[in-house]
Design an enzyme around this catalytic site. Structure first.
Site, mmCIF file in Angstrom:
data_model
loop_
_atom_site.group_PDB
_atom_site.id
_atom_site.type_symbol
_atom_site.label_atom_id
_atom_site.label_comp_id
_atom_site.label_asym_id
_atom_site.label_seq_id
_atom_site.Cartn_x
_atom_site.Cartn_y
_atom_site.Cartn_z
ATOM 1 N N GLU A 103 0.840 -1.207 0.000
ATOM 2 C CA GLU A 103 0.000 0.000 0.000
ATOM 3 C C GLU A 103 0.872 1.253 0.000
ATOM 4 O O GLU A 103 1.967 1.247 0.570
ATOM 5 C CB GLU A 103 -0.876 0.024 1.255
ATOM 6 C CG GLU A 103 -2.298 -0.455 1.049
ATOM 7 C CD GLU A 103 -3.169 0.518 0.249
ATOM 8 O OE1 GLU A 103 -2.651 1.345 -0.528
ATOM 9 O OE2 GLU A 103 -4.400 0.451 0.407
ATOM 10 N N ASP A 107 -4.459 5.477 5.978
ATOM 11 C CA ASP A 107 -5.044 6.704 6.527
ATOM 12 C C ASP A 107 -5.934 6.283 7.700
ATOM 13 O O ASP A 107 -5.444 6.140 8.826
ATOM 14 C CB ASP A 107 -5.834 7.365 5.379
ATOM 15 C CG ASP A 107 -5.993 8.850 5.554
ATOM 16 O OD1 ASP A 107 -6.357 9.256 6.654
ATOM 17 O OD2 ASP A 107 -5.741 9.592 4.598
ATOM 18 N N LYS A 135 -0.452 7.294 8.628
ATOM 19 C CA LYS A 135 -0.816 8.470 9.430
ATOM 20 C C LYS A 135 -1.404 7.986 10.754
ATOM 21 O O LYS A 135 -2.607 7.747 10.838
ATOM 22 C CB LYS A 135 -1.883 9.301 8.706
ATOM 23 C CG LYS A 135 -1.433 9.993 7.445
ATOM 24 C CD LYS A 135 -2.629 10.758 6.866
ATOM 25 C CE LYS A 135 -2.286 11.513 5.622
ATOM 26 N NZ LYS A 135 -3.492 12.135 5.020
ATOM 27 N N PHE A 156 -2.679 16.554 4.249
ATOM 28 C CA PHE A 156 -3.012 16.123 2.891
ATOM 29 C C PHE A 156 -1.712 15.988 2.108
ATOM 30 O O PHE A 156 -1.089 16.987 1.768
ATOM 31 C CB PHE A 156 -3.944 17.141 2.232
ATOM 32 C CG PHE A 156 -4.723 16.542 1.096
ATOM 33 C CD1 PHE A 156 -4.099 15.782 0.121
ATOM 34 C CD2 PHE A 156 -6.092 16.726 1.012
ATOM 35 C CE1 PHE A 156 -4.804 15.223 -0.921
ATOM 36 C CE2 PHE A 156 -6.816 16.168 -0.028
ATOM 37 C CZ PHE A 156 -6.172 15.411 -0.992
ATOM 38 N N VAL A 157 -1.326 14.754 1.829
ATOM 39 C CA VAL A 157 -0.042 14.543 1.150
ATOM 40 C C VAL A 157 -0.247 14.003 -0.262
ATOM 41 O O VAL A 157 -1.210 13.283 -0.529
ATOM 42 C CB VAL A 157 0.894 13.609 1.948
ATOM 43 C CG1 VAL A 157 1.286 14.241 3.262
ATOM 44 C CG2 VAL A 157 0.272 12.244 2.169
ATOM 45 N N ARG A 169 0.211 12.318 -8.887
ATOM 46 C CA ARG A 169 0.695 10.943 -8.725
ATOM 47 C C ARG A 169 2.108 10.792 -9.288
ATOM 48 O O ARG A 169 2.892 9.976 -8.812
ATOM 49 C CB ARG A 169 -0.234 9.947 -9.444
ATOM 50 C CG ARG A 169 -1.602 9.771 -8.804
ATOM 51 C CD ARG A 169 -2.251 8.507 -9.348
ATOM 52 N NE ARG A 169 -3.696 8.489 -9.202
ATOM 53 C CZ ARG A 169 -4.357 8.037 -8.141
ATOM 54 N NH1 ARG A 169 -3.687 7.595 -7.098
ATOM 55 N NH2 ARG A 169 -5.674 8.039 -8.114
HETATM 56 C C1 PRP Z 1 -5.989 5.500 -0.761
HETATM 57 C C2 PRP Z 1 -4.796 4.607 -0.489
HETATM 58 C C3 PRP Z 1 -5.375 3.481 0.304
HETATM 59 C C4 PRP Z 1 -6.537 4.128 1.016
HETATM 60 C C5 PRP Z 1 -6.139 4.377 2.422
HETATM 61 O O1 PRP Z 1 -6.631 5.042 -1.893
HETATM 62 O O2 PRP Z 1 -4.187 4.167 -1.673
HETATM 63 O O3 PRP Z 1 -5.815 2.431 -0.530
HETATM 64 O O4 PRP Z 1 -6.815 5.377 0.372
HETATM 65 O O5 PRP Z 1 -7.173 5.021 3.125
HETATM 66 P P1 PRP Z 1 -7.847 4.404 4.427
HETATM 67 O O6 PRP Z 1 -6.767 3.912 5.322
HETATM 68 O O7 PRP Z 1 -8.583 5.604 5.018
HETATM 69 O O8 PRP Z 1 -8.804 3.331 4.027
HETATM 70 P P2 PRP Z 1 -7.788 5.883 -2.614
HETATM 71 O O9 PRP Z 1 -9.133 5.371 -2.136
HETATM 72 O O10 PRP Z 1 -7.548 7.348 -2.454
HETATM 73 O O11 PRP Z 1 -7.629 5.433 -4.124
HETATM 74 P P3 PRP Z 1 -6.357 5.585 -5.104
HETATM 75 O O12 PRP Z 1 -5.276 4.673 -4.567
HETATM 76 O O13 PRP Z 1 -6.873 5.126 -6.424
HETATM 77 O O14 PRP Z 1 -5.932 7.034 -5.101
#
Ligand code: PRP
Length: 183
Positions: A103, A107, A135, A156-157, A169
């Site tokens: 991952e 978050d 985080k 916000f990173v 990205r």
């Molecule tokens: C982001 C990141 C994780 C998830 C983490 O993906 O890649 O998969 O959020 O967040 P959490 O711990 O609050 O569940 P996102 O849904 O933004 O999709 P992306 O990877 O396509 O940008």
């Protein structure tokens, strides 16, 4: 693209490309010690983990298959439920396999918490997590994460796969997005 190329959009650089690659090498060496050759499957979570997967998998001194999941929460307002929808499932059967989920960021922890249960239900021999960023202050559920690159503040990173509205990205570094960009 480097942080200096878009300095006006960013405040603090949290990890440079060089620091990220050094950390990936360190963790890859540890993973190579922890797993028998040919026993491991890497699963990346699209789209954010693309960069981490590309560099981490190549830092490993062993052959390793890669598969991908794409998931999303069930719609605005329900994210806190932790219920996610599979938008792209694995192509491979992970029954009896040792899985390492790759991952970009943890978050709230809700996505991973759901994925860990889902993979366990498929009969994986083991399921562990490598998250390049975490985080701690944003956690809503505790997720056991065997390998962590960097603990970062609840800001916000963007960069190295992490986006704001699909932008940033392809930034090589990871940095805090300046508030004027999203407010
Ligand atoms: C982001 C990141 C994780 C998830 C983490 O993906 O890649 O998969 O959020 O967040 P959490 O711990 O609050 O569940 P996102 O849904 O933004 O999709 P992306 O990877 O396509 O940008």
């Amino acid at each position: 693209m480097r942080a200096a190329d878009i300095a006006n959009d960013l405040t603090t650089v949290l990890a440079t490309e060089e620091e990220i690659l050094a950390k990936l090498n360190e963790i890859a060496a540890q993973v190579a010690k922890d797993y028998e050759p040919d026993s491991l499957v890497l699963v990346g979570v699209l789209k954010g983990a693309v960069m981490v997967m590309a560099d981490f998998s190549r830092a490993l001194p062993m052959l390793v298959p890669m598969d991908w999941m794409a998931v999303s929460s069930y719609g605005a307002g329900t994210r806190s439920s932790g219920v996610v929808q599979i938008r792209k499932d694995l192509d491979t059967d992970i029954h009896d396999k040792h899985v390492l989920i790759v991952e970009d960021i943890i978050d709230s922890g809700l996505t991973l918490s759901w994925l860990l249960e889902n993979f366990a239900a498929r009969g994986a021999a083991s399921v562990e997590v490598f998250a390049l960023f975490r985080k701690p202050e944003a956690a809503k559920v505790e997720v056991h994460c065997r390998y962590v690159g960097f603990d970062i503040p609840n800001e916000f990173v963007v960069g190295y796969g992490l986006d704001y509205a699909e932008r940033y990205r392809n930034l090589r570094d990871v940095a805090v997005l300046a508030p004027h960009v999203y407010s």
